[in-house]
Design an enzyme around this catalytic site. Sequence first.
Site, short mmCIF file in Angstrom:
data_model
loop_
_atom_site.label_atom_id
_atom_site.label_comp_id
_atom_site.label_asym_id
_atom_site.label_seq_id
_atom_site.Cartn_x
_atom_site.Cartn_y
_atom_site.Cartn_z
N CYS A 38 0.83 -1.20 0.00
CA CYS A 38 0.00 0.00 0.00
C CYS A 38 0.87 1.26 0.00
O CYS A 38 1.89 1.32 0.67
CB CYS A 38 -0.94 0.09 1.19
SG CYS A 38 -2.01 -1.33 1.38
N ARG B 158 4.03 -0.07 -4.75
CA ARG B 158 3.81 -0.64 -3.42
C ARG B 158 2.54 -1.49 -3.34
O ARG B 158 2.31 -2.17 -2.33
CB ARG B 158 3.70 0.48 -2.38
CG ARG B 158 4.92 1.37 -2.30
CD ARG B 158 4.72 2.45 -1.27
NE ARG B 158 4.55 1.87 0.05
CZ ARG B 158 5.54 1.56 0.87
NH1 ARG B 158 6.78 1.76 0.49
NH2 ARG B 158 5.30 1.05 2.05
N TRP C 137 -2.56 -2.86 -1.63
CA TRP C 137 -2.17 -4.26 -1.77
C TRP C 137 -2.96 -4.98 -0.68
O TRP C 137 -2.70 -4.82 0.51
CB TRP C 137 -0.67 -4.42 -1.55
CG TRP C 137 -0.16 -5.80 -1.76
CD1 TRP C 137 0.24 -6.35 -2.95
CD2 TRP C 137 0.02 -6.83 -0.78
NE1 TRP C 137 0.65 -7.64 -2.76
CE2 TRP C 137 0.52 -7.96 -1.44
CE3 TRP C 137 -0.20 -6.90 0.60
CZ2 TRP C 137 0.82 -9.15 -0.78
CZ3 TRP C 137 0.08 -8.09 1.25
CH2 TRP C 137 0.59 -9.20 0.56
N ASN D 32 -1.78 1.98 5.64
CA ASN D 32 -0.87 0.93 5.17
C ASN D 32 -0.45 0.14 6.39
O ASN D 32 0.09 0.71 7.34
CB ASN D 32 0.35 1.60 4.50
CG ASN D 32 1.49 0.62 4.26
OD1 ASN D 32 1.26 -0.56 4.08
ND2 ASN D 32 2.70 1.11 4.24
N GLY D 33 -0.73 -1.16 6.41
CA GLY D 33 -0.37 -1.99 7.57
C GLY D 33 -1.50 -2.94 7.92
O GLY D 33 -2.42 -3.14 7.11
N GLU E 252 18.26 -16.87 -7.81
CA GLU E 252 17.80 -15.52 -8.11
C GLU E 252 17.20 -15.46 -9.53
O GLU E 252 16.17 -14.83 -9.76
CB GLU E 252 18.97 -14.54 -7.96
CG GLU E 252 18.72 -13.11 -8.39
CD GLU E 252 17.56 -12.42 -7.67
OE1 GLU E 252 17.03 -12.96 -6.70
OE2 GLU E 252 17.16 -11.34 -8.14
N LYS F 200 13.38 -14.34 -10.39
CA LYS F 200 13.07 -13.27 -11.36
C LYS F 200 12.05 -13.76 -12.37
O LYS F 200 11.09 -13.08 -12.69
CB LYS F 200 14.32 -12.85 -12.14
CG LYS F 200 15.30 -11.88 -11.60
CD LYS F 200 14.87 -10.56 -11.12
CE LYS F 200 14.13 -10.61 -9.84
NZ LYS F 200 14.78 -10.34 -8.62
N GLU G 21 8.43 -14.39 -10.80
CA GLU G 21 7.64 -13.24 -10.33
C GLU G 21 7.13 -12.35 -11.44
O GLU G 21 6.06 -11.76 -11.29
CB GLU G 21 8.36 -12.43 -9.24
CG GLU G 21 9.58 -11.68 -9.65
CD GLU G 21 10.22 -10.95 -8.47
OE1 GLU G 21 9.54 -10.50 -7.56
OE2 GLU G 21 11.46 -10.82 -8.49
N HIS H 292 19.01 -35.74 -7.43
CA HIS H 292 18.30 -36.22 -6.24
C HIS H 292 16.81 -35.94 -6.32
O HIS H 292 16.12 -35.93 -5.31
CB HIS H 292 18.91 -35.60 -4.98
CG HIS H 292 20.35 -35.97 -4.80
ND1 HIS H 292 20.75 -37.21 -4.36
CD2 HIS H 292 21.48 -35.28 -5.06
CE1 HIS H 292 22.08 -37.26 -4.34
NE2 HIS H 292 22.54 -36.09 -4.76
N LYS I 141 6.25 -3.95 -3.97
CA LYS I 141 7.69 -3.73 -3.85
C LYS I 141 8.16 -3.86 -2.41
O LYS I 141 9.22 -4.39 -2.14
CB LYS I 141 8.00 -2.33 -4.39
CG LYS I 141 9.46 -1.97 -4.39
CD LYS I 141 10.18 -2.73 -5.46
CE LYS I 141 11.67 -2.49 -5.47
NZ LYS I 141 12.36 -3.56 -6.19
O1 M6R Z 1 13.15 -4.55 0.33
P1 M6R Z 1 13.71 -5.91 0.62
O2 M6R Z 1 15.02 -6.14 -0.03
O3 M6R Z 1 13.75 -6.22 2.08
O4 M6R Z 1 12.67 -6.91 -0.05
C1 M6R Z 1 12.80 -8.29 0.07
C2 M6R Z 1 11.93 -9.01 -0.93
O5 M6R Z 1 10.58 -8.69 -0.72
C3 M6R Z 1 12.30 -8.66 -2.38
O6 M6R Z 1 13.63 -8.91 -2.65
C4 M6R Z 1 11.43 -9.47 -3.36
O7 M6R Z 1 11.74 -10.82 -3.30
C5 M6R Z 1 11.60 -8.92 -4.79
N1 M6R Z 1 10.32 -8.79 -5.42
C6 M6R Z 1 12.43 -9.78 -5.63
O8 M6R Z 1 12.55 -9.33 -6.93
#
Ligand code: M6R
Length: 614
Positions: free
Chosen positions: A2, A27, A75, A101-102, A487, A491, A494, A510, A609
């Site tokens: 949010c 956000r 969100w 937000n929260g 990673e 990517k 997501e 395995h 984000k």
């Molecule tokens: O702001 P942060 O680095 O603490 O966020 C952690 C994760 O939420 C963040 O890296 C998330 O996995 C991303 N969407 C990855 O691309």
Amino acid sequence: MCGIVGYLGDKQAFDILIKGLHRLEYRGYDSAGVALVDSQGNLNVYKTKGKVSSLEDYCKDKDTTGTVGIAHTRWATHGEPNDKNAHPHYSQSKNLAIIHNGIIENYLSLKTFLQKEGYQFQSDTDTEVLVQLIDYIKTQHNLSLYDAVHQALSQVIGAYAIGVLEKNNPNVLVAARKSSPLIIGIGEGEYFLGSDASPIIEYTNKVVYINDEEVVKIERGANMEIRNLKNVVLQPKVHELSLNLDDIEKGGFEHFMLKEIFEQPKSLSLCMNGRLHRDLGEIRLSGILDYGDKFERASRIIITACGTSWHAGLIGKYLFETFCRIPVEVEVASEFRYRNPVIQRGDVLIAISQSGETADTLAAMELAKKQGAFVYGICNVVGSSVARLTDSGTYTHAGPEIGVASTKAFTTQVAVLTMTALALAKRMNKITDEDYKRIIDEFATIGDKIQTILNNRDYIKEISKIFTYAKNFIYLGRGFNYPVAMEGALKLKEISYIHAEGYPAAEMKHGPIALIDEEMPIVVVAPHYAMYSKILSNVQEVKARKGKVIAVVTEGDVDIKKLADYTIEVPQTEECLSPLLTVIPLQLLSYYIAVAKGRDVDQPRNLAKSVTVE
Ligand code: M6R
């Protein structure tokens, strides 16, 4: 999780609020809304499911006048994303409107109480409970909005950044924070409210960061007031922002994510600036200069983070163990905080976070701090909660990262971890001068090497188009490049919604090998280092089962090239620096696959984000 924005001043608020929402849309973007008090004293709330652009369409024929207003991009946590659950929420009397937000954790018991008092609810949200509570307290005790918000929040358990607007008092906006970020911008005769500085920076660079359990009153023609929940009056500390507008705009790129991928040579150079001295053959990091003894004395280092930042942490383990010979544990923050971990006085906890607002990471830090650990932060957002909670730390200086998929934040986090491990190893005499200087020399060239990979974008784009059919991907890597494989998989899933898993290459046999057939793409991160022959065997195992191999290899590679269906070359570098290169093709691959599939790259479904709820 949010985005909230607010305005009080002499300009029309609507356009400022909408622009602010666009900037905060990263956000959360499942619904959006705005509340304004017009010159006749009406408190108008307009809200709708969908993105901010849907809100703009919805508002086209509405009265959006008013010089005070609050707005929200959501969100969803409590209640599905629809019109009625979108913020702002009115109180029953329609005298108040709130954005939040929260999460209000005790909202059910508060709701039951308020229902007994005759309050009816229009939405499924915890937020509406809070505004009704404020309304109830205000009417019962005949309080000002500022006092009513203050009293209501002392009954609330949970996390919040809120803005509250009152129909009968358009000269005042009240805001408060606990565990969710909130910034107040101070302009000439005007105030701004934001979840971060992006909706504010266009108008003023003077900001006040609101701390946990602080309630703020901003009033037309008056100085802002801050009081904490213990009723202590506080003096606002005004900070100057160094952000500029170009940093938060797309600059001609189709998406923020692509812009941020291409910014990596620059962000790494900013990250190393004043720290990595190639001419002197030295790394100077204030955290290690001032607190190196804490690391030296530590019997172990614990690294905690979430998502991409956790992957950077996994690379950190290889770095600290290789160079400093200190044992390192790396754990996702949400597990660490709840498993009653053994933390000893003298342990060093490194928390990594791009946003600096991730709820689980913050909770893990608090826990470690309480139990006597020295808490070191690696964080991008200046002044964020992580930055303020640490004993010491290093900013990554990646610049604002707006695309939900983290790219330049990751490489700068890895760069900071690399500099920290090398500086510490040098201090501890665990690295030879020759190795230290050679790696520093090479480190200084890494931005140029990334640029050569970026220049190969068209080839990676072509490969991407071939794989849009895939429902699953496997990513394999070893050593420093095993976290890179993870990673790469994150990517892809997501932003393209293709299922993908990252594995240590030898682990494939395995279990995951059962998935391999002629349809299955396997991305192998296989630069030429000591484990090359091992990973070559892994590629052979995949090819024997007819899997489609996309290999990331070192320039001039011969053997894997013969086997793989597609190869993407990266320049030769030191093994410890290789993740900074090998991750780039994986970022581009996932980006182009997602674009080819027509996905919303910067705002993928269900994500946000900054994950400020646990
Ligand atoms: O702001 P942060 O680095 O603490 O966020 C952690 C994760 O939420 C963040 O890296 C998330 O996995 C991303 N969407 C990855 O691309």
